[in-house]
Design an enzyme around this catalytic site. Structure first.
Site, PDB file in Angstrom:
ATOM      1  N   THR A  93       0.869  -1.184   0.000  1.00  0.00           N
ATOM      2  CA  THR A  93       0.000   0.000   0.000  1.00  0.00           C
ATOM      3  C   THR A  93       0.903   1.230   0.000  1.00  0.00           C
ATOM      4  O   THR A  93       1.622   1.471   0.981  1.00  0.00           O
ATOM      5  CB  THR A  93      -0.908   0.017   1.249  1.00  0.00           C
ATOM      6  OG1 THR A  93      -1.681  -1.177   1.254  1.00  0.00           O
ATOM      7  CG2 THR A  93      -1.833   1.220   1.229  1.00  0.00           C
ATOM      8  N   LYS A 168      -7.736   1.815  -3.046  1.00  0.00           N
ATOM      9  CA  LYS A 168      -7.362   1.370  -1.691  1.00  0.00           C
ATOM     10  C   LYS A 168      -7.448   2.527  -0.686  1.00  0.00           C
ATOM     11  O   LYS A 168      -8.005   2.404   0.405  1.00  0.00           O
ATOM     12  CB  LYS A 168      -5.933   0.805  -1.754  1.00  0.00           C
ATOM     13  CG  LYS A 168      -5.282   0.518  -0.420  1.00  0.00           C
ATOM     14  CD  LYS A 168      -5.721  -0.782   0.175  1.00  0.00           C
ATOM     15  CE  LYS A 168      -5.119  -0.976   1.562  1.00  0.00           C
ATOM     16  NZ  LYS A 168      -5.651  -2.107   2.259  1.00  0.00           N
ATOM     17  N   LYS A 243      -1.116   4.983   8.818  1.00  0.00           N
ATOM     18  CA  LYS A 243      -0.283   5.093   7.602  1.00  0.00           C
ATOM     19  C   LYS A 243      -1.166   5.338   6.372  1.00  0.00           C
ATOM     20  O   LYS A 243      -0.906   6.233   5.569  1.00  0.00           O
ATOM     21  CB  LYS A 243       0.527   3.807   7.422  1.00  0.00           C
ATOM     22  CG  LYS A 243       1.289   3.745   6.099  1.00  0.00           C
ATOM     23  CD  LYS A 243       1.666   2.324   5.701  1.00  0.00           C
ATOM     24  CE  LYS A 243       1.790   2.215   4.204  1.00  0.00           C
ATOM     25  NZ  LYS A 243       1.891   0.887   3.673  1.00  0.00           N
TER      26      LYS A 243
HETATM   27  P1  NAD Z   1       5.550  -6.222   7.073  1.00  0.00           P
HETATM   28  O1  NAD Z   1       6.337  -5.102   7.619  1.00  0.00           O
HETATM   29  O2  NAD Z   1       5.153  -7.362   7.960  1.00  0.00           O
HETATM   30  O3  NAD Z   1       6.338  -6.876   5.801  1.00  0.00           O
HETATM   31  C1  NAD Z   1       7.135  -6.156   4.922  1.00  0.00           C
HETATM   32  C2  NAD Z   1       8.361  -7.007   4.606  1.00  0.00           C
HETATM   33  O4  NAD Z   1       9.151  -6.352   3.603  1.00  0.00           O
HETATM   34  C3  NAD Z   1       9.284  -7.195   5.820  1.00  0.00           C
HETATM   35  O5  NAD Z   1       9.493  -8.584   6.047  1.00  0.00           O
HETATM   36  C4  NAD Z   1      10.576  -6.472   5.427  1.00  0.00           C
HETATM   37  O6  NAD Z   1      11.736  -7.079   5.964  1.00  0.00           O
HETATM   38  C5  NAD Z   1      10.514  -6.612   3.916  1.00  0.00           C
HETATM   39  N1  NAD Z   1      11.357  -5.672   3.190  1.00  0.00           N
HETATM   40  C6  NAD Z   1      11.475  -4.325   3.335  1.00  0.00           C
HETATM   41  N2  NAD Z   1      12.347  -3.813   2.437  1.00  0.00           N
HETATM   42  C7  NAD Z   1      12.787  -4.869   1.699  1.00  0.00           C
HETATM   43  C8  NAD Z   1      13.701  -5.017   0.596  1.00  0.00           C
HETATM   44  N3  NAD Z   1      14.324  -3.970   0.066  1.00  0.00           N
HETATM   45  N4  NAD Z   1      13.917  -6.246   0.092  1.00  0.00           N
HETATM   46  C9  NAD Z   1      13.289  -7.325   0.605  1.00  0.00           C
HETATM   47  N5  NAD Z   1      12.410  -7.266   1.640  1.00  0.00           N
HETATM   48  C10 NAD Z   1      12.182  -6.050   2.170  1.00  0.00           C
HETATM   49  O7  NAD Z   1       4.254  -5.576   6.390  1.00  0.00           O
HETATM   50  P2  NAD Z   1       2.888  -6.302   6.003  1.00  0.00           P
HETATM   51  O8  NAD Z   1       1.939  -6.245   7.139  1.00  0.00           O
HETATM   52  O9  NAD Z   1       3.206  -7.607   5.347  1.00  0.00           O
HETATM   53  O10 NAD Z   1       2.340  -5.268   4.907  1.00  0.00           O
HETATM   54  C11 NAD Z   1       2.951  -5.149   3.637  1.00  0.00           C
HETATM   55  C12 NAD Z   1       2.169  -4.107   2.848  1.00  0.00           C
HETATM   56  O11 NAD Z   1       0.802  -4.497   2.729  1.00  0.00           O
HETATM   57  C13 NAD Z   1       2.163  -2.725   3.518  1.00  0.00           C
HETATM   58  O12 NAD Z   1       2.282  -1.739   2.512  1.00  0.00           O
HETATM   59  C14 NAD Z   1       0.806  -2.670   4.212  1.00  0.00           C
HETATM   60  O13 NAD Z   1       0.308  -1.351   4.348  1.00  0.00           O
HETATM   61  C15 NAD Z   1      -0.043  -3.489   3.255  1.00  0.00           C
HETATM   62  N6  NAD Z   1      -1.216  -4.149   3.873  1.00  0.00           N
HETATM   63  C16 NAD Z   1      -1.106  -4.748   5.087  1.00  0.00           C
HETATM   64  C17 NAD Z   1      -2.226  -5.371   5.647  1.00  0.00           C
HETATM   65  C18 NAD Z   1      -2.131  -6.067   6.996  1.00  0.00           C
HETATM   66  O14 NAD Z   1      -3.177  -6.367   7.567  1.00  0.00           O
HETATM   67  N7  NAD Z   1      -0.929  -6.341   7.497  1.00  0.00           N
HETATM   68  C19 NAD Z   1      -3.448  -5.374   4.960  1.00  0.00           C
HETATM   69  C20 NAD Z   1      -3.516  -4.781   3.710  1.00  0.00           C
HETATM   70  C21 NAD Z   1      -2.388  -4.158   3.159  1.00  0.00           C
END
Ligand code: NAD
Length: 292
Positions: A93, A168, A243
């Site tokens: 997102t 979104k 966020k």
């Molecule tokens: P998270 O922080 O758990 O996962 C993100 C992952 O990306 C981490 O494991 C981090 O180490 C990795 N990362 C960061 N930079 C990197 C790079 N350069 N190379 C490789 N890996 C890298 O976040 P999440 O909860 O999985 O959410 C991910 C996205 O989805 C966000 O943008 C969030 O807003 C969106 N989202 C989350 C939810 C939810 O309920 N968690 C729901 C809908 C959307």
């Protein structure tokens, strides 16, 4: 089809696993070792770096925390190391403007690109029931659709690049306003002598009925499966809602849209998003609406 999946966090770990279970060859990468280890234990190939992961991939999927991670990775590691014509799907997102920039960068480098943010939380990611909002060309959408259908249930092609993120951000702004409205209704109702159950019985079958009442009811009791009935365990965490409302505020300002309630929701969640509250479900904001 070879898929490179980068970002194996709360969401990406499940999404990658569902694709692997469907038989796709997955090469994964995350900067956190525990995340890649779990992917390896599930039979996925783990690359030693982001640039290594995309070599030979037909599709690259990213699921990063925010726009800067996506743009940095596209610029520094991914676009130049992928074969020409690779399909880049970003499901993080991020801001609409960042999504358009990411797609332009990918297309300038000779690739296809989609912004494909999701709704449905970690449960949706685990169960393969996410909603995908997808911006980009019809050609890219058609190519990616079978993958979305494994990770999700509802797949909507929203239009050109950036419109997936637009959908979104708009959806989450409405959800935040709705949740605050529902919280104020339960609080005012209580102060007027209505029990939570009584008000729930009325609102769940009246014109104010919504997901914020019937699924994510902000008071404990009426909906046993709601986060409020489980100590406000998310669900959808306050930190993520704050966020997303920051992205909504940027979009409101860049389009000069009169959206006072969206801005009010942004301020309410930014203030509520303290260290103590950021991990609680976003319906916990009702605490700011209760007396004493
Ligand atoms: P998270 O922080 O758990 O996962 C993100 C992952 O990306 C981490 O494991 C981090 O180490 C990795 N990362 C960061 N930079 C990197 C790079 N350069 N190379 C490789 N890996 C890298 O976040 P999440 O909860 O999985 O959410 C991910 C996205 O989805 C966000 O943008 C969030 O807003 C969106 N989202 C989350 C939810 C939810 O309920 N968690 C729901 C809908 C959307």
């Amino acid at each position: 089809m070879n898929i490179a999946f980068l970002g194996l966090g709360n969401m990406g770990s499940h999404m990658a696993r569902n694709l692997a279970d469907a038989g796709y060859h997955m090469t994964c990468f995350d900067i956190v070792e525990a995340a890649t280890q779990a992917a390896a234990e599930h039979g996925m190939t783990v690359a030693s770096s982001a640039s290594e992961a995309v070599k030979g991939a037909d599709v690259v999927i990213t699921m990063f925390p925010a726009g800067k991670h996506v743009l940095d990775a596209y610029r520094n590691d991914l676009l130049a190391n992928a074969d020409a014509g690779t399909l880049f799907i970003d499901s993080s997102t991020i801001a609409v403007d960042d999504a358009v920039e990411a797609a332009n960068l990918a297309e300038e480098a000779g690739h296809l690109a989609l912004d494909a943010p999701v709704s449905g939380g970690t449960t949706g990611a685990e169960n393969g029931t996410l909603t995908f909002m997808v911006g980009g060309s019809q050609e890219s959408f058609d190519k990616a659709k079978p993958l979305f259908e494994i990770m999700g249930r509802q797949i909507v092609h929203t239009g050109a690049s950036g419109t997936g993120q637009a959908a979104k951000v708009v959806n989450n702004m409405a959800l935040a306003i709705n949740t605050i409205g529902t919280a104020e209704a339960f609080s005012l109702g209580e102060n007027l002598g209505l029990s939570h159950q009584t008000l729930y019985d009325v609102m769940s079958s009246s014109a104010a009925q919504s997901w914020s009442v019937t699924t994510n009811c902000p008071v404990p009791g009426p909906v046993p499966t709601s986060p409020s009935s489980n100590d406000y365990r998310p669900g959808f965490a306050t930190g993520l809602m704050a966020k997303d409302l920051g992205l909504a505020k940027a979009a409101i300002e860049s389009t000069n849209t009169p959206a006072d309630f969206g801005l009010a929701a942004y301020h309410a969640y930014t203030e509520f998003n303290s260290e103590t509250n950021s991990g609680k479900d976003f319906s916990a904001i009702i605490a700011t609406k209760q007396k004493g």
